[in-house]
Design a protein around this motif. Structure first.
Motif, mmCIF file in Angstrom:
data_model
loop_
_atom_site.group_PDB
_atom_site.id
_atom_site.type_symbol
_atom_site.label_atom_id
_atom_site.label_comp_id
_atom_site.label_asym_id
_atom_site.label_seq_id
_atom_site.Cartn_x
_atom_site.Cartn_y
_atom_site.Cartn_z
ATOM 1 N N LEU A 47 103.541 85.644 75.934
ATOM 2 C CA LEU A 47 103.247 84.473 75.807
ATOM 3 C C LEU A 47 104.442 83.972 73.995
ATOM 4 C CD1 LEU A 47 102.560 81.381 75.783
ATOM 5 C CD2 LEU A 47 100.065 81.839 74.709
ATOM 6 N N GLY A 48 104.088 85.398 73.497
ATOM 7 C CA GLY A 48 104.603 85.547 72.497
ATOM 8 C C GLY A 48 106.452 85.529 72.610
ATOM 9 N N SER A 49 107.040 86.325 73.653
ATOM 10 C CA SER A 49 108.457 86.039 73.484
ATOM 11 C C SER A 49 108.650 85.295 74.727
ATOM 12 C CB SER A 49 108.598 87.179 75.008
ATOM 13 O OG SER A 49 107.499 88.613 74.880
ATOM 14 N N ILE A 50 107.673 83.907 75.158
ATOM 15 C CA ILE A 50 108.442 82.952 75.754
ATOM 16 C C ILE A 50 108.438 82.440 74.010
ATOM 17 C CG2 ILE A 50 107.626 80.761 76.991
ATOM 18 C CD1 ILE A 50 106.181 82.881 78.505
ATOM 19 N N GLU A 51 107.141 82.341 73.227
ATOM 20 C CA GLU A 51 107.621 81.508 71.827
ATOM 21 C C GLU A 51 109.154 81.947 70.786
ATOM 22 O OE1 GLU A 51 107.873 78.853 68.961
ATOM 23 O OE2 GLU A 51 106.847 79.220 70.829
ATOM 24 N N ILE A 52 109.443 82.810 71.034
ATOM 25 C CA ILE A 52 110.521 83.729 70.874
ATOM 26 C C ILE A 52 112.005 83.153 70.993
ATOM 27 C CG2 ILE A 52 111.743 86.066 70.155
ATOM 28 C CD1 ILE A 52 109.594 87.358 69.960
ATOM 29 N N LEU A 53 111.990 83.057 72.547
ATOM 30 C CA LEU A 53 113.388 82.512 72.813
ATOM 31 C C LEU A 53 112.896 81.362 72.950
ATOM 32 C CD1 LEU A 53 112.465 83.965 76.812
ATOM 33 C CD2 LEU A 53 114.327 85.043 75.364
ATOM 34 N N ALA A 54 111.984 80.437 73.131
ATOM 35 C CA ALA A 54 112.261 78.593 72.689
ATOM 36 C C ALA A 54 112.710 78.834 71.317
ATOM 37 C CB ALA A 54 110.728 77.834 72.726
ATOM 38 N N GLU A 55 112.347 79.021 70.752
ATOM 39 C CA GLU A 55 113.016 79.247 69.151
ATOM 40 C C GLU A 55 114.546 79.604 68.923
ATOM 41 O OE1 GLU A 55 110.486 81.715 65.994
ATOM 42 O OE2 GLU A 55 108.811 80.311 67.378
ATOM 43 N N PRO A 109 117.196 93.049 78.510
ATOM 44 C CA PRO A 109 117.421 93.055 80.050
ATOM 45 C C PRO A 109 115.694 93.523 80.919
ATOM 46 C CG PRO A 109 117.982 95.142 79.215
ATOM 47 C CD PRO A 109 117.680 94.118 77.727
ATOM 48 N N ALA A 110 115.178 92.877 79.940
ATOM 49 C CA ALA A 110 113.438 93.021 80.762
ATOM 50 C C ALA A 110 113.237 91.393 82.058
ATOM 51 C CB ALA A 110 112.340 92.732 79.846
ATOM 52 N N PRO A 111 112.874 92.376 82.597
ATOM 53 C CA PRO A 111 112.915 91.139 84.445
ATOM 54 C C PRO A 111 112.226 89.478 83.206
ATOM 55 C CG PRO A 111 113.187 92.605 85.062
ATOM 56 C CD PRO A 111 112.969 93.080 83.281
ATOM 57 N N ILE A 112 111.292 89.893 82.989
ATOM 58 C CA ILE A 112 110.159 88.695 82.782
ATOM 59 C C ILE A 112 110.948 88.092 81.700
ATOM 60 C CG2 ILE A 112 108.565 90.047 81.314
ATOM 61 C CD1 ILE A 112 105.932 89.041 82.452
ATOM 62 N N ILE A 113 111.451 88.349 80.200
ATOM 63 C CA ILE A 113 112.020 87.676 79.316
ATOM 64 C C ILE A 113 113.553 87.152 80.040
ATOM 65 C CG2 ILE A 113 113.388 87.909 77.593
ATOM 66 C CD1 ILE A 113 111.649 90.433 76.690
ATOM 67 N N VAL A 114 113.876 87.612 80.730
ATOM 68 C CA VAL A 114 115.226 87.071 81.792
ATOM 69 C C VAL A 114 115.030 85.777 82.415
ATOM 70 C CG1 VAL A 114 117.185 87.385 82.855
ATOM 71 C CG2 VAL A 114 116.447 89.535 81.702
ATOM 72 N N GLY A 115 113.498 86.286 83.313
ATOM 73 C CA GLY A 115 113.142 85.325 83.392
ATOM 74 C C GLY A 115 112.832 83.351 83.166
ATOM 75 N N TYR A 116 111.664 83.747 81.858
ATOM 76 C CA TYR A 116 111.772 82.630 81.187
ATOM 77 C C TYR A 116 112.705 81.943 80.612
ATOM 78 C CZ TYR A 116 106.450 83.428 82.338
ATOM 79 O OH TYR A 116 105.671 83.520 82.886
ATOM 80 N N THR A 150 102.651 69.059 86.770
ATOM 81 C CA THR A 150 102.207 69.824 86.371
ATOM 82 C C THR A 150 103.251 70.584 85.473
ATOM 83 O OG1 THR A 150 100.559 70.313 88.147
ATOM 84 C CG2 THR A 150 100.568 72.917 85.899
ATOM 85 N N LEU A 151 103.152 71.320 84.261
ATOM 86 C CA LEU A 151 103.956 71.898 83.353
ATOM 87 C C LEU A 151 104.010 73.557 83.526
ATOM 88 C CD1 LEU A 151 104.968 70.003 80.489
ATOM 89 C CD2 LEU A 151 106.186 69.387 82.321
ATOM 90 N N ASP A 152 104.844 74.163 83.754
ATOM 91 C CA ASP A 152 104.838 75.390 83.182
ATOM 92 C C ASP A 152 104.718 75.923 81.901
ATOM 93 O OD1 ASP A 152 105.585 78.459 84.986
ATOM 94 O OD2 ASP A 152 107.092 77.967 82.672
ATOM 95 N N TRP A 153 104.538 77.227 81.398
ATOM 96 C CA TRP A 153 103.805 77.085 80.208
ATOM 97 C C TRP A 153 105.064 77.572 79.235
ATOM 98 C CZ3 TRP A 153 100.995 82.268 78.766
ATOM 99 C CH2 TRP A 153 101.384 84.001 79.469
ATOM 100 N N SER A 154 106.255 77.784 79.959
ATOM 101 C CA SER A 154 107.657 77.804 79.440
ATOM 102 C C SER A 154 108.089 76.499 79.003
ATOM 103 C CB SER A 154 108.091 78.723 80.495
ATOM 104 O OG SER A 154 109.052 77.605 81.322
ATOM 105 N N SER A 155 107.296 75.425 78.987
ATOM 106 C CA SER A 155 108.007 74.574 78.232
ATOM 107 C C SER A 155 106.934 74.127 77.163
ATOM 108 C CB SER A 155 107.078 72.628 79.307
ATOM 109 O OG SER A 155 105.374 73.460 79.662
ATOM 110 N N LEU A 156 106.484 74.841 76.794
ATOM 111 C CA LEU A 156 106.332 75.407 75.742
ATOM 112 C C LEU A 156 107.358 75.086 74.437
ATOM 113 C CD1 LEU A 156 106.984 77.829 73.984
ATOM 114 C CD2 LEU A 156 105.419 78.493 75.175
ATOM 115 N N VAL A 157 108.470 75.496 75.003
ATOM 116 C CA VAL A 157 109.544 74.844 74.282
ATOM 117 C C VAL A 157 110.178 73.477 73.724
ATOM 118 C CG1 VAL A 157 111.141 74.376 75.863
ATOM 119 C CG2 VAL A 157 111.954 75.622 74.410
ATOM 120 N N ALA A 158 108.868 72.575 74.132
ATOM 121 C CA ALA A 158 109.016 70.802 74.085
ATOM 122 C C ALA A 158 109.044 71.009 72.380
ATOM 123 C CB ALA A 158 108.534 70.505 74.613
#
Length: 368
Positions: A228-236, A260-267, A335-343
């Motif tokens: 979740l912290g990684s997704i927040e950093i990506l969103a910002e 290049p971690a798969p999960i970070i690239v994926g989000y 239903t939203l995915d949690w990566s939608s926190l970028v909103a």
């Protein structure tokens, strides 16, 4: 904290080659489970694939010929699995109580702590009513608050049941592929039996957290805090790129080069393409539930986690915007995915929450 003590000393550690090939830290049980009846409760986004893979593996095992007994709150999911696999692999239980009475090993994958507690109360009542002295293993794979593990153990152990906590890492596509990472805690012999049912049909490997049941749930929350912290950093970062006139695809290129971690690239791909469909990922309600658990745990242990506080706020913002759009009939996904926190980050920066195509009309801040 709930603690299970192993019945026997740990065996010699398997060779590194064995671990690499099997992803399983436990030696194989000495006695195969002839006619082992396995049950599965909860056929949601994750549970459906886990149950399907268990059913396929279980029926193919030379010592296991009984169909997987499944239960879901809405019978349609059970009927879908039965239609997909056939009655030689799947049988639908009429109730939770039937699962508890008939099965030797019961897996649960459920939405939240309240549902988990309710199901285990029903398990305990069924065991009490049946009067059976036969030991059963209950395997809880959901993401719950750690202290709930002790409550579940109290319910089950009072009726000769043994609890193994086994939360899993991986989105639905990973569950579909049978490549989940399983975190396991509890009685050693029980973990050994469970691990050799799960690996390699459901998971790629197991991390053993020892006998303390709460450790598995704690470890799962630690892992989800990283995601979740990684997704927040990506969103910002993506939002900053948009507002400074740097194309989002270039930001994603940078993600691939630097992180290049798969999960970070994926989000990063989800944010880049506005791929916020929660049915193909981790639904936002589950993300808010997990973020709430993480923040509670950090508060109780005096560990500040400001990135999680911000991510939690942005998850709530995204869900609120989506709810308003749904009322107007303007939503793209049910239903939203949690990566939608970028909103949350986007609207604060004056951008559209879910449609990055509209960002092309934004004048970069350095050109105002």
């Amino acid at each position: 904290m709930a603690e299970h003590h192993p019945h026997a000393a740990f065996p010699s550690r398997p060779s590194s080659s064995h671990l690499h090939q099997q992803g399983n830290p436990f030696s194989r049980p000495q006695t195969p489970h002839v006619g082992l009846q396995i049950g599965f409760c909860g056929l949601g986004a994750m549970g459906y694939f886990m149950a399907r893979n268990l059913a396929n593996r279980h029926i193919a095992h030379p010592h296991s010929a009984t169909p997987l007994l499944v239960w879901n709150r809405s019978v349609e999911k059970s009927e879908k699995l039965l239609k997909e696999l056939g009655d030689n692999k799947v049988k639908i239980a009429g109730s939770i109580e039937e699962i508890a009475r008939e099965c030797d090993m019961i897996f649960t994958n459920l939405a939240n702590d309240t549902v988990v507690k309710d199901v285990y109360v029903q398990f305990a009542k069924a065991l009490e009513d049946s009067g059976s002295l036969k030991p059963k293993i209950f395997v809880e794979t959901s993401t719950i608050y750690p202290t709930l593990a002790g409550e579940l153990d109290t319910l089950i152990s009072a009726h000769h049941g043994r609890l193994v906590m086994a939360p899993v890492f991986g989105a639905p596509p990973v569950a579909d592929a049978g490549k989940l990472l399983v975190v396991m805690a509890g009685d050693y012999r029980s973990k050994k039996e469970v691990a050799h049912v799960l690996i390699p049909s459901v998971g790629r490997s197991v991390i053993d957290l020892g006998g303390n049941l709460e450790k598995a749930s704690t470890f799962k929350l630690i892992g989800n805090s990283m995601i979740l912290g990684s997704i927040e950093i990506l969103a910002e970062a993506f939002t900053l790129g948009e507002r400074t006139g740097i194309n989002a695809s270039l930001v994603q290129t940078l993600v691939k080069e630097l992180l290049p971690a798969p999960i970070i690239v994926g989000y990063g791909e989800k944010i880049l393409h506005d791929a916020f469909d929660g049915t193909n990922g981790f639904a936002i309600d589950g993300g808010i539930k997990d973020a709430t658990h993480i923040r509670r745990l950090s508060t109780e242990t005096n560990v500040p986690m400001p990135s999680l506080d911000t991510a939690h706020q942005h998850l709530i913002t995204a869900r609120a915007i989506h709810a308003a759009q749904s009322l107007r009939g303007e939503h793209s996904y049910d239903t939203l995915d949690w990566s939608s926190l970028v909103a949350g980050t986007r609207v604060a920066a004056g951008l559209d929450p879910f449609d990055s195509a509209k960002h092309d009309r934004v004048v970069p801040v350095n050109e105002d």
